[in-house]
Design an enzyme around this catalytic site. Structure first.
Site, PDB file in Angstrom:
ATOM      1  N   SER A 275      38.722  14.371  22.207  1.00  0.00           N
ATOM      2  CA  SER A 275      40.058  14.193  21.642  1.00  0.00           C
ATOM      3  C   SER A 275      39.952  13.984  20.146  1.00  0.00           C
ATOM      4  O   SER A 275      38.910  13.594  19.627  1.00  0.00           O
ATOM      5  CB  SER A 275      40.757  12.986  22.267  1.00  0.00           C
ATOM      6  OG  SER A 275      40.331  11.775  21.656  1.00  0.00           O
ATOM      7  N   ASP A 276      41.036  14.240  19.428  1.00  0.00           N
ATOM      8  CA  ASP A 276      41.108  13.801  18.046  1.00  0.00           C
ATOM      9  C   ASP A 276      41.398  12.302  18.050  1.00  0.00           C
ATOM     10  O   ASP A 276      41.662  11.699  19.095  1.00  0.00           O
ATOM     11  CB  ASP A 276      42.183  14.585  17.289  1.00  0.00           C
ATOM     12  CG  ASP A 276      41.859  14.712  15.805  1.00  0.00           C
ATOM     13  OD1 ASP A 276      41.162  13.836  15.256  1.00  0.00           O
ATOM     14  OD2 ASP A 276      42.319  15.689  15.176  1.00  0.00           O
ATOM     15  N   TRP A 277      41.354  11.681  16.873  1.00  0.00           N
ATOM     16  CA  TRP A 277      41.473  10.223  16.743  1.00  0.00           C
ATOM     17  C   TRP A 277      42.764   9.720  17.407  1.00  0.00           C
ATOM     18  O   TRP A 277      43.862  10.080  16.993  1.00  0.00           O
ATOM     19  CB  TRP A 277      41.471   9.841  15.268  1.00  0.00           C
ATOM     20  CG  TRP A 277      41.571   8.364  14.990  1.00  0.00           C
ATOM     21  CD1 TRP A 277      42.576   7.521  15.363  1.00  0.00           C
ATOM     22  CD2 TRP A 277      40.633   7.564  14.257  1.00  0.00           C
ATOM     23  NE1 TRP A 277      42.330   6.252  14.911  1.00  0.00           N
ATOM     24  CE2 TRP A 277      41.137   6.244  14.222  1.00  0.00           C
ATOM     25  CE3 TRP A 277      39.421   7.832  13.631  1.00  0.00           C
ATOM     26  CZ2 TRP A 277      40.481   5.201  13.573  1.00  0.00           C
ATOM     27  CZ3 TRP A 277      38.771   6.794  12.983  1.00  0.00           C
ATOM     28  CH2 TRP A 277      39.289   5.492  12.958  1.00  0.00           C
ATOM     29  N   GLY A 278      42.616   8.933  18.458  1.00  0.00           N
ATOM     30  CA  GLY A 278      43.757   8.287  19.094  1.00  0.00           C
ATOM     31  C   GLY A 278      44.638   9.190  19.922  1.00  0.00           C
ATOM     32  O   GLY A 278      45.679   8.738  20.428  1.00  0.00           O
TER      33      GLY A 278
END
Length: 731
Positions: A275-278
């Site tokens: 995933s990307d950040w968060g």
């Protein structure tokens, strides 16, 4: 695949045996990625916004986590890895990941600039050097290349893409992956694993607003936005990062159709999906998950192996398994993919891989790497205008004015390990090449977004004393990149006021632009006599740009993203569809056609555009036949002559138009190009092959094929200025 894992802590067990020995909680911990300060041995351990407790992560979880975000520096990597292996009962090493996008310490031009070089060899070389510096500094994986197709310059992240064309973007995707990973990632210690991003269609965010909605038909997605990701994976890219945006109404990070069915089943990708950040927790904000538990459930079922910087997996996957809502086999699959990459990188045998504090000092930012950065920077700059002013005579008295005259802010976004203090400023570069350094008068004139009367007066006085004015203008690097969308893409008003004031002197003005997006050039384009688009050229910015200004090198860059006439046009791009009432249609009244009432339809500067200090004359192109078949392609030949006074490089571009498709087709599409270097008076004959395969596209049923019928082929120096020939495809 050999899945044995001898070495540190793993013994001679296979990876499935290693996974079988892990508790459910330990397996889930492998799926979390945390930033450097969470780890013992890190110089900034514990110094992070939102401490460990706020994520609900225990020290035990950290000891069994799988990867680190933003780790770089050989000794620190060794320290962190050593402490981790002492705490991890299975001896499973960490994966060290970082955003090495356009250089590590030696910063190359930003990707949009690299795109404008149209040079795959140099692009690959830049990634190879970035990998070498990153690897010796302890990095195992880079979050690059970013291959999102971009059409809206308001979006700050266009700076990270190579442009608006799917064919060209795909070539660059392959080149970057080759550069980062090489041919043998397992044994080549100078390489790192690549992670293509952001899957998928992040570049189509509505209104150019970052993180915003994307809504595309599947046909449009496949035709324009997916080819570059697929090219990266075909080249062997080890990882994929999810996009923040929605795709067909579902956020990418929880999108089963996109990730499980298309990426894994249709394309056969069996590497790591991160995933990307968060982005996992953001499924709640998107509105497809009520809480963190449901977010974890949907992300895992979509195939996301690693959750970056939120704790939905750690908090909830074990209980979801216990309740029977998630099969433990899905977690095992994700862990296996993570351990497989660790094995491929040789981390079980050597958890430090290439990290070497002594060699790091020799390799990082060495002269050889800086020379490569300088060459690519020279080839990435695009000459947008020149009314006989450039190149500058070295004996001319020149006033270098503007906020970028002496600024080290020439690296651009995602250059976190680079140093502005080490970057060569434009003033330094011009002083090296000027006939006499005293001939160069330097004044700031204004800041990037504000200025004073004293600055303006000092610049005016310097300009009065000079023969020619060079204006170094642009955007602060923080005005580009992630979360840097801009509705007004003109130069800041204080810089336009500087241009207006100096124009009063009626002296030649050369503008050099440092920016990360196509700009609306009102207030500059008509006022300047020459404009050089330098983008953010990297560590050797000043040397590269000065070489071009003084004629030591000849500009050869060509735009890979159209410059709008006005922001009201965007998105504006060359490979658009026609309308039923195209502008200039002979059977329509002037008003009742698809046009603006107050501005042109066409961009100020089209895709493929770029000038040189010399000129190139094209002969009449010739086709080998007027009929093309599946079995027999046709050839196009065109002669080109350097008709000017300087040696130079031309990028000859080939476009095709399908006149009657089963669905509407673009007015033209780039299919091939050739770069040719010619001395003054020298000629060359270039040959292009046009095949049936190049004419295929996605039909309404998503089948991929060509249609018999009429086509036009265009050959020339950009997407606007070219000659045209007709042929037919017969099937």
């Amino acid at each position: 695949m050999d899945r044995t894992a001898p070495g540190q802590g793993a013994g001679t067990r296979s990876l499935p045996e290693l996974i079988a020995s892990m508790t459910l909680e330990e397996k889930v911990a492998q799926l979390i990625q945390l930033a450097v300060p969470f780890y013992e041995g890190a110089a900034e351990a514990g110094q992070i916004t939102g401490p460990m407790e706020s994520l609900g992560i225990s020290q035990e979880t950290v000891h069994h986590s799988g990867s680190v975000l933003g780790m770089a520096g050989a000794q620190e990597v060794i320290n962190v890895q050593t402490a981790h292996l002492q705490a991890n009962r299975h001896g499973i090493p960490l994966l060290m990941m970082a955003d090495i996008v356009h250089g590590f310490k030696t910063i190359f031009p930003v990707p949009l600039a690299i795109g404008c070089s149209w040079d795959m060899e140099l692009a690959e070389r830049s990634a190879q050097i970035a990998a070498k510096e990153a690897a010796v500094s302890g990095v195992h994986v880079t979050y690059a290349p970013m291959v999102d197709l971009v059409r809206d310059p308001r979006w700050g992240r266009v700076v990270e893409s190579t442009g608006e064309d799917p064919y060209l973007n795909a070539l660059y995707a392959r080149a970057f992956v080759r550069g980062f990973q090489g041919d043998d990632l397992a044994s080549d210690m100078d390489r790192v694993a690549a992670c293509v991003k952001h899957f998928a269609a992040y570049g189509a965010a509505e209104a150019g607003r970052d993180y915003n909605t994307v809504d595309l038909s599947e046909r449009q997605l496949r035709e324009f936005y997916l080819p570059a990701y697929k090219a990266a994976l075909d080249e062997g890219c080890e990882m994929v990062m999810t996009a923040f945006n929605t795709v067909d109404g579902i956020p990418a990070t929880g999108n089963v159709a996109l990730m499980r069915k298309l990426l894994r089943e249709e394309w056969g990708f069996d590497g790591i999906l991160i995933s990307d950040w968060g982005a996992v927790k953001e499924l709640i904000n998107h509105g497809i998950a009520e809480d963190e538990s449901e977010a974890a459930l949907k992300a895992l079922k979509a195939g996301v192996d690693i959750e970056m910087m939120t704790a939905c997996y750690v908090k909830h996957l074990a209980e979801l398994v216990e309740r029977g809502e998630v099969e433990e086999e899905l977690i095992d699959e994700a862990v296996l993919r993570i351990l497989t990459l660790k094995q491929k990188l040789g981390l079980f045998e050597n958890p430090f891989r290439a990290a070497d504090p002594i060699k790091e000092q020799e390799v990082v930012f060495c002269e050889e790497h800086r020379a490569a950065s300088r060459e690519l920077a020279m080839r990435s700059c695009v000459l947008l205008k020149n009314e006989g002013i450039l190149p500058l005579p070295r004996e001319s008295k020149t006033a270098l004015i503007g906020p970028f005259a002496q600024s080290g802010d020439v690296l651009g976004p995602w250059s976190w390990t680079g140093s502005r203090d080490d970057a060569v400023t434009l003033a330094e570069g011009m002083q090296r090449l000027a006939g006499d350094p005293a001939l160069l008068l330097v004044a700031e004139g204004c800041g990037i977004e504000s200025g004073t009367a004293e600055q303006l007066q000092a610049a005016y006085e310097a300009a009065q004393a000079a023969d020619v004015i060079v204006l170094a203008l642009g955007e602060h690097s923080d005005m580009n990149g992630e979360a840097a969308s801009r509705a007004d893409i003109r130069l800041p008003q204080v810089q336009l006021e500087l241009v207006r004031k100096l124009k009063e002197l009626n002296k030649p003005i050369v503008a050099v632009l440092f920016n990360g997006r196509p700009l609306d050039l009102h207030g500059l384009f008509d006022e300047a006599d020459a404009i050089l688009e330098a983008w953010y050229p990297g560590s050797e910015a000043g040397h590269a740009v000065a070489s071009l200004l003084y004629g030591e090198a000849n500009p050869s860059g060509r735009l890979t993203m159209s410059f709008p006439y006005h922001v009201g046009q965007v998105p504006v791009y060359y490979n658009a569809f026609n309308t039923g009432r195209p502008q200039g249609a002979p059977d329509a009244q002037v008003r009742y056609v698809s046009q603006y009432l107050d501005i042109p339809n066409e961009p100020l500067l089209p895709f493929g555009y770029g000038l040189s200090y010399t000129t190139f004359a094209y002969g009449e192109p010739v086709l080998s036949a007027e009929v093309l078949t599946v079995e027999k392609p046709i050839l196009l030949k065109v002669a080109i002559t350097n008709s000017g006074a300087y040696a130079g490089e031309e990028t000859v571009q080939l476009y095709v138009r399908d006149h009657a498709g089963e669905v509407v087709r673009p007015v033209k599409e780039l299919k091939d190009f050739r770069k040719v270097w010619l001395a003054p008076g020298e000629s060359a004959e270039l040959e292009f092959t046009i095949s049936e395969e190049q004419l295929r596209y996605y039909h309404s049923d998503l089948s991929y094929s060509s249609d018999a019928g009429a086509f036009t082929v265009f050959v020339g120096c950009n997407s606007r200025d070219h000659a045209a020939l007709s042929f037919r495809l017969v099937k």
